[in-house]
Design a protein around this motif. Structure first.
Motif, mmCIF file in Angstrom:
data_model
loop_
_atom_site.group_PDB
_atom_site.id
_atom_site.type_symbol
_atom_site.label_atom_id
_atom_site.label_comp_id
_atom_site.label_asym_id
_atom_site.label_seq_id
_atom_site.Cartn_x
_atom_site.Cartn_y
_atom_site.Cartn_z
ATOM 1 N N MET A 374 0.845 -1.198 0.000
ATOM 2 C CA MET A 374 0.000 0.000 0.000
ATOM 3 C C MET A 374 0.881 1.249 0.000
ATOM 4 O O MET A 374 1.838 1.350 0.780
ATOM 5 C CB MET A 374 -0.917 0.020 1.231
ATOM 6 C CG MET A 374 -2.083 -0.946 1.148
ATOM 7 S SD MET A 374 -3.113 -0.943 2.654
ATOM 8 C CE MET A 374 -3.840 0.705 2.572
ATOM 9 N N LYS A 375 0.593 2.175 -0.893
ATOM 10 C CA LYS A 375 1.365 3.413 -0.986
ATOM 11 C C LYS A 375 0.733 4.459 -0.080
ATOM 12 O O LYS A 375 -0.258 5.090 -0.425
ATOM 13 C CB LYS A 375 1.403 3.895 -2.432
ATOM 14 C CG LYS A 375 2.102 2.921 -3.377
ATOM 15 C CD LYS A 375 2.068 3.428 -4.817
ATOM 16 C CE LYS A 375 2.777 2.467 -5.744
ATOM 17 N NZ LYS A 375 2.732 2.924 -7.169
ATOM 18 N N LEU A 376 1.314 4.621 1.097
ATOM 19 C CA LEU A 376 0.744 5.496 2.113
ATOM 20 C C LEU A 376 1.472 6.833 2.156
ATOM 21 O O LEU A 376 2.686 6.894 1.976
ATOM 22 C CB LEU A 376 0.834 4.823 3.490
ATOM 23 C CG LEU A 376 0.092 3.492 3.639
ATOM 24 C CD1 LEU A 376 0.424 2.866 4.988
ATOM 25 C CD2 LEU A 376 -1.409 3.696 3.507
ATOM 26 N N PRO A 377 0.743 7.925 2.424
ATOM 27 C CA PRO A 377 1.388 9.236 2.602
ATOM 28 C C PRO A 377 2.068 9.280 3.976
ATOM 29 O O PRO A 377 1.408 9.469 4.995
ATOM 30 C CB PRO A 377 0.211 10.212 2.503
ATOM 31 C CG PRO A 377 -0.979 9.414 2.945
ATOM 32 C CD PRO A 377 -0.721 7.998 2.529
ATOM 33 N N ILE A 378 3.371 9.116 3.993
ATOM 34 C CA ILE A 378 4.122 8.852 5.232
ATOM 35 C C ILE A 378 3.842 9.874 6.323
ATOM 36 O O ILE A 378 3.533 9.523 7.474
ATOM 37 C CB ILE A 378 5.636 8.795 4.936
ATOM 38 C CG1 ILE A 378 5.951 7.649 3.969
ATOM 39 C CG2 ILE A 378 6.430 8.640 6.231
ATOM 40 C CD1 ILE A 378 5.584 6.283 4.491
ATOM 41 N N LYS A 379 3.963 11.162 6.016
ATOM 42 C CA LYS A 379 3.897 12.184 7.068
ATOM 43 C C LYS A 379 2.495 12.408 7.629
ATOM 44 O O LYS A 379 2.312 13.255 8.510
ATOM 45 C CB LYS A 379 4.468 13.504 6.552
ATOM 46 C CG LYS A 379 5.991 13.473 6.389
ATOM 47 C CD LYS A 379 6.528 14.860 6.080
ATOM 48 C CE LYS A 379 8.039 14.863 5.960
ATOM 49 N NZ LYS A 379 8.570 16.218 5.684
ATOM 50 N N TRP A 380 1.524 11.655 7.135
ATOM 51 C CA TRP A 380 0.170 11.748 7.677
ATOM 52 C C TRP A 380 -0.180 10.508 8.506
ATOM 53 O O TRP A 380 -1.271 10.414 9.030
ATOM 54 C CB TRP A 380 -0.849 11.918 6.554
ATOM 55 C CG TRP A 380 -0.882 13.278 5.937
ATOM 56 C CD1 TRP A 380 -1.797 14.275 6.191
ATOM 57 C CD2 TRP A 380 0.025 13.825 4.973
ATOM 58 N NE1 TRP A 380 -1.513 15.385 5.444
ATOM 59 C CE2 TRP A 380 -0.391 15.147 4.679
ATOM 60 C CE3 TRP A 380 1.155 13.338 4.320
ATOM 61 C CZ2 TRP A 380 0.274 15.964 3.761
ATOM 62 C CZ3 TRP A 380 1.827 14.144 3.410
ATOM 63 C CH2 TRP A 380 1.390 15.436 3.143
ATOM 64 N N MET A 381 0.763 9.559 8.595
ATOM 65 C CA MET A 381 0.474 8.276 9.220
ATOM 66 C C MET A 381 0.749 8.278 10.717
ATOM 67 O O MET A 381 1.696 8.892 11.198
ATOM 68 C CB MET A 381 1.293 7.173 8.553
ATOM 69 C CG MET A 381 0.902 6.880 7.104
ATOM 70 S SD MET A 381 -0.793 6.237 6.925
ATOM 71 C CE MET A 381 -1.672 7.712 6.332
ATOM 72 N N ALA A 382 -0.084 7.521 11.446
ATOM 73 C CA ALA A 382 0.041 7.389 12.894
ATOM 74 C C ALA A 382 1.071 6.320 13.256
ATOM 75 O O ALA A 382 1.426 5.481 12.426
ATOM 76 C CB ALA A 382 -1.327 7.025 13.481
ATOM 77 N N PRO A 383 1.555 6.316 14.498
ATOM 78 C CA PRO A 383 2.599 5.361 14.894
ATOM 79 C C PRO A 383 2.244 3.907 14.669
ATOM 80 O O PRO A 383 3.078 3.111 14.233
ATOM 81 C CB PRO A 383 2.778 5.653 16.397
ATOM 82 C CG PRO A 383 2.305 7.055 16.579
ATOM 83 C CD PRO A 383 1.222 7.255 15.578
ATOM 84 N N GLU A 384 0.978 3.511 14.941
ATOM 85 C CA GLU A 384 0.598 2.107 14.827
ATOM 86 C C GLU A 384 0.695 1.569 13.400
ATOM 87 O O GLU A 384 0.814 0.363 13.179
ATOM 88 C CB GLU A 384 -0.820 1.881 15.366
ATOM 89 C CG GLU A 384 -1.914 2.651 14.656
ATOM 90 C CD GLU A 384 -2.187 4.024 15.229
ATOM 91 O OE1 GLU A 384 -3.240 4.590 14.895
ATOM 92 O OE2 GLU A 384 -1.344 4.518 16.020
ATOM 93 N N VAL A 385 0.650 2.482 12.426
ATOM 94 C CA VAL A 385 0.782 2.051 11.030
ATOM 95 C C VAL A 385 2.180 1.474 10.792
ATOM 96 O O VAL A 385 2.348 0.471 10.089
ATOM 97 C CB VAL A 385 0.505 3.228 10.069
ATOM 98 C CG1 VAL A 385 0.751 2.800 8.617
ATOM 99 C CG2 VAL A 385 -0.922 3.737 10.237
ATOM 100 N N PHE A 386 3.207 2.082 11.418
ATOM 101 C CA PHE A 386 4.582 1.629 11.233
ATOM 102 C C PHE A 386 4.960 0.533 12.234
ATOM 103 O O PHE A 386 5.719 -0.384 11.912
ATOM 104 C CB PHE A 386 5.552 2.805 11.389
ATOM 105 C CG PHE A 386 5.218 3.978 10.519
ATOM 106 C CD1 PHE A 386 5.390 3.904 9.133
ATOM 107 C CD2 PHE A 386 4.706 5.150 11.043
ATOM 108 C CE1 PHE A 386 5.079 4.977 8.319
ATOM 109 C CE2 PHE A 386 4.392 6.238 10.236
ATOM 110 C CZ PHE A 386 4.566 6.147 8.861
ATOM 111 N N ILE A 387 4.420 0.622 13.440
ATOM 112 C CA ILE A 387 4.851 -0.279 14.519
ATOM 113 C C ILE A 387 4.174 -1.640 14.412
ATOM 114 O O ILE A 387 4.811 -2.684 14.573
ATOM 115 C CB ILE A 387 4.580 0.372 15.890
ATOM 116 C CG1 ILE A 387 5.432 1.639 16.032
ATOM 117 C CG2 ILE A 387 4.853 -0.602 17.033
ATOM 118 C CD1 ILE A 387 5.094 2.487 17.241
ATOM 119 N N CYS A 388 2.863 -1.647 14.133
ATOM 120 C CA CYS A 388 2.152 -2.933 14.086
ATOM 121 C C CYS A 388 1.349 -3.126 12.817
ATOM 122 O O CYS A 388 0.536 -4.055 12.725
ATOM 123 C CB CYS A 388 1.259 -3.105 15.313
ATOM 124 S SG CYS A 388 0.085 -1.758 15.570
ATOM 125 N N CYS A 389 1.536 -2.248 11.830
ATOM 126 C CA CYS A 389 0.871 -2.382 10.514
ATOM 127 C C CYS A 389 -0.648 -2.460 10.651
ATOM 128 O O CYS A 389 -1.314 -3.242 9.955
ATOM 129 C CB CYS A 389 1.393 -3.605 9.756
ATOM 130 S SG CYS A 389 3.129 -3.478 9.312
#
Length: 482
Positions: A374-389
């Protein structure tokens, strides 16, 4: 003589004779002689035929309803018959048929409408205030809007006890001729530029989510990015729409798009862009939505960046509208996953609509799994998106806080002092985000609520809407005249 279906050509945007009439003036327009008044309706907006079975109507024309098909009406005017959208019509004698009546609004809406540049001093509208169950008369004077509560009792209407009238129309006629205590006498009704969103592309596509791609003609590219390309297009050679092409090849992904679209096209809210169809038989596949002439909120903000002339009230107004749309999404169990100013579209009256559902999903669970590609806009994403997908409506709340940064900086890319990788690293180290320099502290407080590291600590969108409204409550209260 048999009844003829309307096929005459018609210009976009033409207005009927009552477009800016004084209160009480009726628009001319033909109707069928002897028609029972219960079936006589009036066009509130001009309607350009979308199919050969539609009826061409100018604003203010009167017609008879022959058959009710829910969101579409089959009507007769003279010897012509055809379909028109129900939302474009109102019973001839009803309040909704009046140019000056805008239905249920808020003070923010009434003010935004009146302060559009096409309205001058004395522009006015009447609206229903659900909070206090009464009508209000709102009037423009210079760059201000004044709201007057209309009292009603024993079939009379009045602003002050000494001047009572048997109808709203007669009340307006009085103040049309004489200010008599108002900030100015009434002039023209407020311009009504935003026609209602239609429930479907036409009367004969109501049940058709999948539409043949050959019925669309691309006109010009509106924008492109990592998530696809957006085009202005025409459906059936008559109707302007926006289509977004998505680079999706796997059959499983196409099936997922189909499943999500079947639910998403049922979304119906004034702050949410209407999804009309998908074309999964095209290459590339694309989705079809209503077309917004004013483009994105980001483009609008960037246009005002040199002078920074929108004012705090207007910036908060945009924020409140988006929160209202996201509150609806939250109640519907829909997560957006791409909430940013590029995906907020503006109507001609500067009302916001949340668009771009390319990453959106409906879920009954607390969160959804983020797919690896999924191509996500990085600087708009919350921590859980990176930590636990995982992604949830609370992740949308985080993105909303970043969107507030965009609004307060007139569309600048958020957090310009760090790159995407540094942003991700900060999420893992739980480093807090900072409000932009110069941001009012009360707005910064709301951003920080959205950026709570624990998603359960982030407020629902309904609470965010209330908190944002409090920021401008004092100014709104000054507009009210008791």
């Amino acid at each position: 003589m048999g009844l003829a279906v309307c096929k005459r050509p018609c210009c976009w945007g033409r207005c009927g004779p009552c477009c800016h009439g004084a209160p009480g003036e009726e628009g001319s327009g033909s109707g069928t002689a002897g028609t029972h008044r219960a079936n006589r309706f009036k066009s509130v907006y001009s309607y350009m035929p979308r199919t050969s079975q539609d009826l061409c109507l100018q604003k203010g024309e009167v017609f008879e309803v022959l058959h009710d098909h829910g969101q579409w009406l089959f009507v007769q005017q003279g010897e012509r018959t055809g379909y028109v959208p129900r939302a474009f019509a109102a019973s001839e004698d009803s309040l909704e048929a009046k140019d000056w009546y805008f239905g249920k609004l808020s003070r923010l809406d009434a003010k935004r409408f009146l302060l559009q540049p096409m309205n001058a001093d004395g522009a006015f509208l009447v609206w229903w205030n659900e909070e206090v169950d009464c009508y209000y008369l709102s009037v423009r004077i210079r760059n201000l809007a004044r709201h007057y509560q209309i009292q009603a009792s024993s079939n009379t209407f009045y602003l002050v006890q000494r001047k009572k009238f048997p109808s709203l129309e007669k009340l307006l006629k009085h103040y049309y001729n004489n200010a008599d205590g108002l900030c100015t006498k009434l002039e023209l009704p407020c311009a009504k530029l935003d026609a209602p969103s239609l429930p479907s592309l036409s009367h004969n596509t109501i049940g058709d989510l999948e539409i043949q791609p050959r019925s669309f003609e691309k006109i010009k590219e509106l924008g492109s990015g990592a998530f696809g390309t957006v085009w202005l297009a025409k459906w059936n050679g008559t109707t302007e729409v926006a289509i977004k092409e998505l680079q999706v090849s796997a059959e499983s992904m196409k099936n997922k798009m189909q499943d999500e679209a079947e639910t998403m096209w049922k979304l119906n809210h004034e702050r949410v862009l209407k999804l009309y169809a998908v074309c999964l038989n095209a290459d590339p596949v694309f989705i079809v939505t209503e077309y917004m002439r004013n483009g994105s909120l980001r483009r609008y903000l960037k246009g005002h960046r040199p002078k920074r002339d929108l004012g705090f009230h207007s910036l908060v107004d945009f924020s409140i509208q988006i929160a209202q749309g996201m509150d609806y999404m939250e109640r519907m169990g829909c997560v957006h996953c791409d909430l940013r100013s590029d995906n907020i579209l503006l109507t001609e009256m500067l009302s916001c609509k949340i668009g771009d559902f390319g990453l959106a999903s409906f879920t009954d669970n607390q969160s959804i799994q983020v797919i690896a590609d999924m191509k996500l806009p990085i600087k708009w994403m919350a921590p859980e998106v990176f930590i636990c997908c995982r992604y949830s409506i609370k992740s949308d709340v985080w993105s909303f806080g970043v969107l507030l940064v965009e609004i307060m900086t007139y569309g600048r890319i958020p957090f310009p002092d760090i790159n995407n990788q540094a942003y991700i690293n900060n999420m893992f180290t739980r480093s807090p985000l900072s409000a932009p320099e110069g941001c009012p502290e009360n707005m910064a407080d709301i951003m920080r609520l959205c950026w709570a590291m624990e998603r359960t600590d982030r407020p629902p969108f309904k609470d965010l809407e209330k908190n944002l409204t409090k920021l401008i409550d004092a100014g709104l209260a000054e507009d009210m005249v008791q």
